[in-house]
Design an enzyme around this catalytic site. Structure first.
Site, PDB file in Angstrom:
ATOM      1  N   CYS A   1      -1.644  -1.805  -6.493  1.00  0.00           N
ATOM      2  CA  CYS A   1      -0.690  -2.384  -5.576  1.00  0.00           C
ATOM      3  C   CYS A   1      -1.117  -3.401  -4.584  1.00  0.00           C
ATOM      4  CB  CYS A   1       0.069  -1.204  -4.894  1.00  0.00           C
ATOM      5  SG  CYS A   1      -0.888  -0.028  -3.904  1.00  0.00           S
TER       6      CYS A   1
ATOM      7  N   GLN B   1       4.490  -3.385 -11.321  1.00  0.00           N
ATOM      8  CA  GLN B   1       3.219  -2.961 -11.323  1.00  0.00           C
ATOM      9  C   GLN B   1       3.052  -2.000 -12.687  1.00  0.00           C
ATOM     10  OE1 GLN B   1       1.778  -1.074  -7.692  1.00  0.00           O
ATOM     11  NE2 GLN B   1       0.205   0.180  -8.841  1.00  0.00           N
TER      12      GLN B   1
ATOM     13  N   ASP C   1       7.900  -5.177  -3.873  1.00  0.00           N
ATOM     14  CA  ASP C   1       7.193  -3.717  -4.183  1.00  0.00           C
ATOM     15  C   ASP C   1       7.196  -3.661  -5.886  1.00  0.00           C
ATOM     16  OD1 ASP C   1       6.594  -1.220  -4.857  1.00  0.00           O
ATOM     17  OD2 ASP C   1       7.684  -0.588  -3.082  1.00  0.00           O
TER      18      ASP C   1
ATOM     19  N   HIS D   1       0.517   2.964  -0.316  1.00  0.00           N
ATOM     20  CA  HIS D   1       0.976   2.017  -1.168  1.00  0.00           C
ATOM     21  C   HIS D   1       1.072   0.561  -0.429  1.00  0.00           C
ATOM     22  CE1 HIS D   1       3.272   0.370  -4.591  1.00  0.00           C
ATOM     23  NE2 HIS D   1       4.279   0.174  -3.972  1.00  0.00           N
TER      24      HIS D   1
END
Length: 184
Positions: free
Chosen positions: A50, A44, A137, A122
């Site tokens: 996200c 990211q 992630d 998140h």
């Protein structure tokens, strides 16, 4: 009852000190040997993206999800899902994609909550890939393997992992889980 098969879960959770500590501990024991070859992963680089990145991780890692030929996502999957392009470089390509930025901004503006500069939550994705339950992630350096799974056992296998995220912040109530599944 959710339609089957569930192809991915997207988790929204508090981005807290407890999460950062757990991630730091986790990073000390990780190896790539349990991550199947050919997995799509991106870092990211864009702020407040996200959720979009979790959705892209989910869609691009489900082998049976096909995009319309010539569509934006079909083209991006070919461009970004290459061994020649690093996860960091894909994050930069995402960040510089005018089409994605435009669509992301439109989606944000259509939302019902106020856009904030400071983020306290998140999004991440959990996807079964080649018999492994993987966590995606974009803030981490690689997908995180959580053990074996299958399409049939994925929801049950993912439940303790999702619970562990919730147990990190026992006083928090701002969790949400979305399933990527076929329409009924």
């Amino acid at each position: 009852m959710l339609p089957k098969p569930i192809r991915a879960f997207i988790l929204l959770f508090p981005f807290s000190e407890a999460h950062l500590k757990a991630s730091e501990l986790e990073s000390k024991t990780l190896t790539m040997d349990k991550v199947p070859k050919g997995v799509f992963f991106m870092k990211q680089r864009a702020m407040n993206a996200c959720g979009t990145i979790a959705l892209i991780h989910s869609l691009f890692n489900c082998a049976d999800i096909k995009f319309a030929e010539g569509s934006f996502l079909a083209l991006k999957k070919v461009e970004w899902h290459s061994e020649k392009v690093s996860a960091s470089d894909v994050g930069k390509l995402f960040q510089s994609s005018k089409e994605l930025i435009t669509e992301h901004k439109k989606a944000v503006e259509e939302g019902k909550t106020e856009v904030q500069d400071s983020v306290s939550s998140h999004f991440i994705a959990f996807v079964p890939v080649e018999g492994q339950l993987l966590e995606f992630d974009g803030n981490k350096d690689q997908p995180i393997p959580h053990g074996p799974t299958s399409l049939e056992t994925f929801p049950a296998d993912c439940t303790p992992v999702l619970k562990a995220f919730m147990e990190r912040d026992p006083g928090a109530v701002n969790f949400s889980i979305m399933a990527l599944a076929p329409s009924q």
